[in-house]
Design a protein around this motif. Structure first.
Motif, PDB file in Angstrom:
ATOM      1  N   GLY A  28       6.018  10.166  -5.981  1.00  0.00           N
ATOM      2  CA  GLY A  28       5.341  10.034  -7.287  1.00  0.00           C
ATOM      3  C   GLY A  28       4.464   8.438  -7.101  1.00  0.00           C
ATOM      4  N   ARG A  29       3.770   8.418  -8.387  1.00  0.00           N
ATOM      5  CA  ARG A  29       2.800   7.344  -8.837  1.00  0.00           C
ATOM      6  C   ARG A  29       3.380   6.018  -8.512  1.00  0.00           C
ATOM      7  NH1 ARG A  29       0.482   8.680 -14.398  1.00  0.00           N
ATOM      8  NH2 ARG A  29       2.878   9.119 -14.838  1.00  0.00           N
ATOM      9  N   ALA A  30       4.836   5.727  -8.806  1.00  0.00           N
ATOM     10  CA  ALA A  30       5.376   4.549  -8.721  1.00  0.00           C
ATOM     11  C   ALA A  30       5.947   4.160  -7.548  1.00  0.00           C
ATOM     12  CB  ALA A  30       6.422   4.068  -9.927  1.00  0.00           C
ATOM     13  N   ALA A  31       5.792   5.198  -6.466  1.00  0.00           N
ATOM     14  CA  ALA A  31       6.798   5.093  -5.369  1.00  0.00           C
ATOM     15  C   ALA A  31       6.162   4.038  -4.174  1.00  0.00           C
ATOM     16  CB  ALA A  31       6.473   6.432  -4.475  1.00  0.00           C
ATOM     17  N   TRP A  32       4.552   3.506  -4.526  1.00  0.00           N
ATOM     18  CA  TRP A  32       4.199   2.590  -3.516  1.00  0.00           C
ATOM     19  C   TRP A  32       4.892   1.237  -3.700  1.00  0.00           C
ATOM     20  CZ3 TRP A  32       2.554  -2.210  -5.670  1.00  0.00           C
ATOM     21  CH2 TRP A  32       2.352  -2.231  -6.887  1.00  0.00           C
ATOM     22  N   ARG A  33       5.624   0.773  -4.718  1.00  0.00           N
ATOM     23  CA  ARG A  33       6.358  -0.309  -4.857  1.00  0.00           C
ATOM     24  C   ARG A  33       7.360  -0.280  -3.921  1.00  0.00           C
ATOM     25  NH1 ARG A  33       7.791  -1.191 -10.977  1.00  0.00           N
ATOM     26  NH2 ARG A  33       8.688  -2.986  -9.926  1.00  0.00           N
ATOM     27  N   ALA A  34       8.163   1.034  -3.939  1.00  0.00           N
ATOM     28  CA  ALA A  34       9.501   1.183  -2.952  1.00  0.00           C
ATOM     29  C   ALA A  34       9.045   0.925  -1.473  1.00  0.00           C
ATOM     30  CB  ALA A  34       9.945   2.524  -3.237  1.00  0.00           C
ATOM     31  N   TRP A  35       7.816   1.755  -1.117  1.00  0.00           N
ATOM     32  CA  TRP A  35       7.304   1.702   0.216  1.00  0.00           C
ATOM     33  C   TRP A  35       6.857   0.145   0.475  1.00  0.00           C
ATOM     34  CZ3 TRP A  35       8.972   5.019   3.417  1.00  0.00           C
ATOM     35  CH2 TRP A  35       9.408   6.240   2.964  1.00  0.00           C
ATOM     36  N   LEU A  36       6.252  -0.451  -0.458  1.00  0.00           N
ATOM     37  CA  LEU A  36       6.041  -1.974  -0.041  1.00  0.00           C
ATOM     38  C   LEU A  36       7.126  -2.896   0.267  1.00  0.00           C
ATOM     39  CD1 LEU A  36       3.791  -4.104   0.040  1.00  0.00           C
ATOM     40  CD2 LEU A  36       4.173  -4.589  -2.658  1.00  0.00           C
ATOM     41  N   LEU A  37       8.246  -2.491  -0.409  1.00  0.00           N
ATOM     42  CA  LEU A  37       9.678  -3.221  -0.149  1.00  0.00           C
ATOM     43  C   LEU A  37       9.814  -2.820   1.183  1.00  0.00           C
ATOM     44  CD1 LEU A  37      11.235  -2.935  -3.711  1.00  0.00           C
ATOM     45  CD2 LEU A  37      10.702  -5.105  -2.518  1.00  0.00           C
ATOM     46  N   VAL A  38       9.801  -1.557   1.592  1.00  0.00           N
ATOM     47  CA  VAL A  38      10.292  -1.224   3.050  1.00  0.00           C
ATOM     48  C   VAL A  38       9.573  -1.622   4.090  1.00  0.00           C
ATOM     49  CG1 VAL A  38      10.286   0.847   4.256  1.00  0.00           C
ATOM     50  CG2 VAL A  38      10.925   1.263   2.156  1.00  0.00           C
ATOM     51  N   ALA A  39       8.128  -1.989   3.957  1.00  0.00           N
ATOM     52  CA  ALA A  39       7.183  -2.466   4.758  1.00  0.00           C
ATOM     53  C   ALA A  39       7.478  -4.050   5.068  1.00  0.00           C
ATOM     54  CB  ALA A  39       5.710  -2.388   4.378  1.00  0.00           C
ATOM     55  N   VAL A  40       7.945  -4.865   3.935  1.00  0.00           N
ATOM     56  CA  VAL A  40       8.421  -6.103   3.995  1.00  0.00           C
ATOM     57  C   VAL A  40       9.595  -6.062   4.729  1.00  0.00           C
ATOM     58  CG1 VAL A  40       9.168  -8.195   2.610  1.00  0.00           C
ATOM     59  CG2 VAL A  40       7.161  -6.662   1.804  1.00  0.00           C
ATOM     60  N   MET A  41      10.540  -4.889   4.598  1.00  0.00           N
ATOM     61  CA  MET A  41      11.836  -5.146   5.267  1.00  0.00           C
ATOM     62  C   MET A  41      11.597  -5.087   6.731  1.00  0.00           C
ATOM     63  SD  MET A  41      14.850  -3.400   3.004  1.00  0.00           S
ATOM     64  CE  MET A  41      13.929  -1.926   2.358  1.00  0.00           C
ATOM     65  N   VAL A  42      10.764  -3.969   7.094  1.00  0.00           N
ATOM     66  CA  VAL A  42      10.646  -3.898   8.497  1.00  0.00           C
ATOM     67  C   VAL A  42       9.882  -5.091   9.234  1.00  0.00           C
ATOM     68  CG1 VAL A  42       9.226  -2.489  10.094  1.00  0.00           C
ATOM     69  CG2 VAL A  42      10.403  -1.335   8.168  1.00  0.00           C
ATOM     70  N   ILE A  43       9.148  -5.663   8.603  1.00  0.00           N
ATOM     71  CA  ILE A  43       8.078  -6.716   8.980  1.00  0.00           C
ATOM     72  C   ILE A  43       9.420  -7.872   9.437  1.00  0.00           C
ATOM     73  CG2 ILE A  43       6.716  -8.913   8.534  1.00  0.00           C
ATOM     74  CD1 ILE A  43       5.024  -6.862   7.124  1.00  0.00           C
TER      75      ILE A  43
END
Length: 386
Positions: A28-43
């Motif tokens: 959905g439209r708000a999922a970018w926030r979730a994936w941004l958090l995932v990116a920070v976790m991976v880094i």
């Protein structure tokens, strides 16, 4: 004899129904926030790996200086340790923040979705007429939804970290440990990468022991949650019954029913306690033995001068890290069982709410309503299902 035709869904159906709803957070439209958090976790995981790798080599240099009694080098290594320690602490703090933020946002989304589904269209009033395991829906949303969203984040981050640690520090073990030459029947046999072979064999042994001892954990956890839910459901029923006139006989029967439910809760708690005690025996023994085994495996080469003191400490630390990475399943087994139990309870509620939408008035309405009006006695016979 019960006329209830209900057949409980299998494990695959329950997990599929849970993810059908829970995965909406990642779309959905708000999922970018979730994936941004995932990116920070991976880094963050990669940076933690780099810091741990640098600390591993710092151990070698520091203890080599100890072996040489080199005061200047010890002071230099102490200075190098400060920024590495600061970076490690900062990354752990960031990891906690981003992980718990992701869990909080996912729980908020899933709980809102469940409340909307449960309360929308009067489903919460018609749910009691549905077949299935959907008792105490408010608890399932408040508690089981929390566990069902917290645990996957922890497990995925732990799995990624374990894979990266295993790949990185196997290389350290192979390069530092090298080959071990052993005399066998008058001949010398070389074992290449003997520390890697040893950590793999030891990890397989520990994992097999944990899987064998904890093979009943998922069932015990599910039964414990079911007993707890039964106790709450009976208590809620007795409270609602107490708001009107209550006959002495009904009050006495109600006390007997809730006493039996409490006895089941205590029995399941005892079974869970014994299960966790046996698993703790394996995990704690492994925690104590792993660094000692790593040191002992390095001693033959150290005593003949083929490894320095710093290399021994470095290899033992890498051995512990790799063993911990290989035992991700062992360390996560209890949490996996807890997640499956909670996800199943949320899925059972969702499946029951699906039935509300599929049928305005179920065929068994009179039967279920009649059983419900029998009060605590009816629950004493079969008990609420969770």
């Amino acid at each position: 004899m019960s006329l209830d035709p209900y057949l409980p869904p299998d494990q695959r159906r329950l997990i599929s129904r849970f993810w059908e709803s829970a995965s909406g957070f990642w779309r959905g439209r708000a999922a970018w926030r979730a994936w941004l958090l995932v990116a920070v976790m991976v880094i963050t995981v990669f940076l933690q790996l780099w810091t741990q790798y640098r600390l591993n080599f710092w151990n070698r240099d520091f203890f080599d200086a100890v072996g040489r009694k080199d005061g200047m080098e010890l002071w230099r290594q102490a200075q190098h340790f400060v920024p590495l320690a600061a970076a490690s602490i900062a990354l752990v703090i960031i990891s906690v923040w981003v992980r718990m933020t992701t869990q909080r946002e996912w729980r908020k989304w899933l709980s809102s979705h469940l409340y909307d589904f449960w309360l929308g269209g009067g489903r919460h009033r018609r749910l009691r007429f549905m077949l299935g395991e959907h008792q105490t829906p408010e608890y399932r949303i408040a508690e089981d939804a929390k566990v069902a969203t917290d645990v996957p984040v922890d497990l995925v981050v732990g799995l990624l970290s374990s894979v990266l640690n295993a790949i990185t520090f196997i290389g350290v073990l192979w390069s530092v440990g090298g080959s071990l030459v052993l005399p066998v029947f008058g001949r010398h046999v070389s074992i290449p990468g003997y520390l890697v072979l040893a950590v793999v064999a030891y990890s397989v042994l520990v994992t097999a022991a944990m899987m064998f001892i904890g093979r009943h954990l998922m069932r015990v956890l599910a039964e414990s949650k079911r007993a707890e839910a039964d106790l709450r459901a009976i208590g809620s029923h007795l409270r609602e019954s107490g708001e009107g006139p209550v006959h002495p006989d009904a009050r006495r029967d109600g006390r007997q029913v809730i006493g039996e439910a409490l006895a089941k809760v205590i029995a399941q708690w005892r079974a869970l306690c014994w299960q966790l005690m046996r698993m703790t025996l394996v995990s704690q023994t492994n925690l104590l033995l792993t660094p000692v085994i790593g040191l002992l495996l390095c001693m033959p080469k150290y005593l003949v001068g083929l490894m320095s003191l710093g290399e021994v400490v470095q290899a033992a630390a890498a051995f512990t890290i790799v063993q911990g990475a290989f035992n991700w399943i062992t360390d996560s087994y209890a949490r996996l069982a807890e997640w499956r139990s909670s996800a199943n309870r949320v899925a059972s509620l969702l499946l029951a709410l699906d039935q509300v939408d599929q049928s305005e008035r179920p065929a068994n309405l009179e039967m279920t309503a009649g059983n419900r009006n029998n009060g605590p006695k009816a629950q004493a016979g079969g008990g609420p299902r969770d």
